[in-house]
Design an enzyme around this catalytic site. Structure first.
Site: not given
Ligand code: COA
Length: 353
Positions: A241, A298
């Site tokens: 998140h 989710e």
């Molecule tokens: N699975 C695997 N790796 C994940 C991940 C996940 N669900 N969520 C984050 N990461 C990893 C990213 O790849 C990143 O790795 P890196 O530093 O090696 O590139 C690191 O964790 C940091 O992630 P980041 O992209 O900065 O997090 P964010 O704050 O931008 O993204 C979300 C938040 C929710 C978009 C992200 O966690 C995600 O895509 N989750 C899956 C989709 C989901 O469940 N969405 C519903 C949200 S309520």
């Protein structure tokens, strides 16, 4: 990431709000002055709307559902789309400011439920069912979708609608506020918000969470499946998140609602989901020791909506029907006091000469 650019606008405060407080470090969510744990299960969705919209009297969404059903012939072509979010986006876009009448928030929120239920029916090659304005909003949404709607499922959906009704400056709410900040109309603002919610990084994750549970099949296969997914550079849906650095408090509330429902309908899904969550957390913690990647809303949305019989393709549209309440609250705030939202960008292209 360049530190002089607010990439992703993380931590940037763009407005003051009375709608909700999201404390990512403590894992606390306050909606319109009430803790989520106190609200979900105790207050109905309509009562939550009253709080969010700062109404002295309890909001009645029944008449709004009736009016929206009368508009269905006009939006039926949009509802024929096979993607539920495209259908909802198209149908909402066809509403006019004049359709909203005096209570735009109730009209949009009532309409969202009617449109989503009608889409579920049409996708199943059945006729839309008219609303019953005397029923609670959650029970009537289930009924209009042709799903079981007695007290238990209605209470579970009500808890879900309340839980996801509002959540700070998330991407779709920000989108709605950007549109409202131009002094555009609420229909345009929430139509844009639906487009933002559609993405898998925001509201599009619960369907893929179920796909994951289907693919994992049994708890003993979870670790290998998750490792393979990460090796293929895929994200684990329902995990991580932007704001929460602990488990999303909404996950616990939804898990509880599923458990209550399960007292009558045992669900193996919940057991599998809990195992997959635990394993995913362990695997992600090993890969990203500095970043807490825990279950988000989710994850258990998927399990709850499946238990209620909501088709997988309708998970995000049902989410949108709930979040409409929060979008409306933010649009009202923005229209009342907000300034044009207009950030800047650094040009890195070529210059002439
Ligand atoms: N699975 C695997 N790796 C994940 C991940 C996940 N669900 N969520 C984050 N990461 C990893 C990213 O790849 C990143 O790795 P890196 O530093 O090696 O590139 C690191 O964790 C940091 O992630 P980041 O992209 O900065 O997090 P964010 O704050 O931008 O993204 C979300 C938040 C929710 C978009 C992200 O966690 C995600 O895509 N989750 C899956 C989709 C989901 O469940 N969405 C519903 C949200 S309520």
């Amino acid at each position: 990431m360049r530190t002089d650019i607010a990439d992703g606008l993380e931590g940037i405060v763009v407005a003051e709000t009375r709608t909700s407080l999201v404390d990512g470090a403590a894992g606390r969510l306050v909606i319109a002055g009430r803790d989520l744990e106190d609200l979900a299960g105790n207050a109905s969705f309509e009562e939550t709307c009253s709080l969010l919209w700062r109404r002295p009297a309890r909001v009645d969404l029944g008449p709004a559902r009736v009016r929206a059903f009368e508009l269905l012939p006009r939006v039926q072509a949009a509802l024929a789309r096979s993607d539920g979010m495209e259908a909802l986006r198209g149908a909402v876009a066809q509403l006019s400011t004049a359709d909203l009448g005096e209570d735009g928030n109730a009209s949009l929120t009532g309409a969202a439920a009617v449109l989503v239920a009608a889409w579920i029916r049409l996708a199943a090659r059945a006729q839309p069912l008219p609303p019953d304005p005397a029923r609670g909003h959650a029970a009537d949404l289930l009924r209009m979708a042709g799903l079981p709607h007695d007290a238990d499922p209605a209470a579970a959906l009500d808890a879900y609608l309340v839980t996801v009704s509002e959540h700070g400056m998330n991407a779709s709410t920000f989108t709605a506020r950007v549109v409202a900040s131009t002094a555009s109309d609420p229909v345009s603002a929430v139509t844009a918000a639906i487009g933002a919610l559609k993405g898998p990084r925001h509201g599009g994750a619960p369907g893929p969470v179920l796909d994951m549970l289907d693919a994992v099949k049994t708890g003993d296969r979870a670790r290998a499946w998750i490792e393979a997914e990460l090796a293929a550079k895929n994200r684990i849906m329902g995990m991580g998140h932007r704001v929460y650095r602990v488990r999303d408090p909404r996950a616990a509330v939804l898990e509880r609602a599923i458990t209550r429902l399960g007292e009558r309908r045992p669900t193996q899904r919940l057991d599998l989901a809990r195992t997959v969550e635990r394993v995913a957390e362990e695997v992600l913690a090993a890969r990203h020791p500095g970043r807490a990647l825990r279950a988000n809303v989710e994850f258990y949305t998927a399990v709850l909506l499946e238990a209620l019989g909501v088709p997988r393709a309708a998970f995000t549209p049902v989410f949108a029907a709930a979040r409409m309440a929060g979008w409306c609250a933010h649009v009202a705030e923005q229209l009342q006091s907000g300034r044009l939202i207009r950030p800047d960008v650094r040009y890195i292209g070529a210059l002439p000469g």
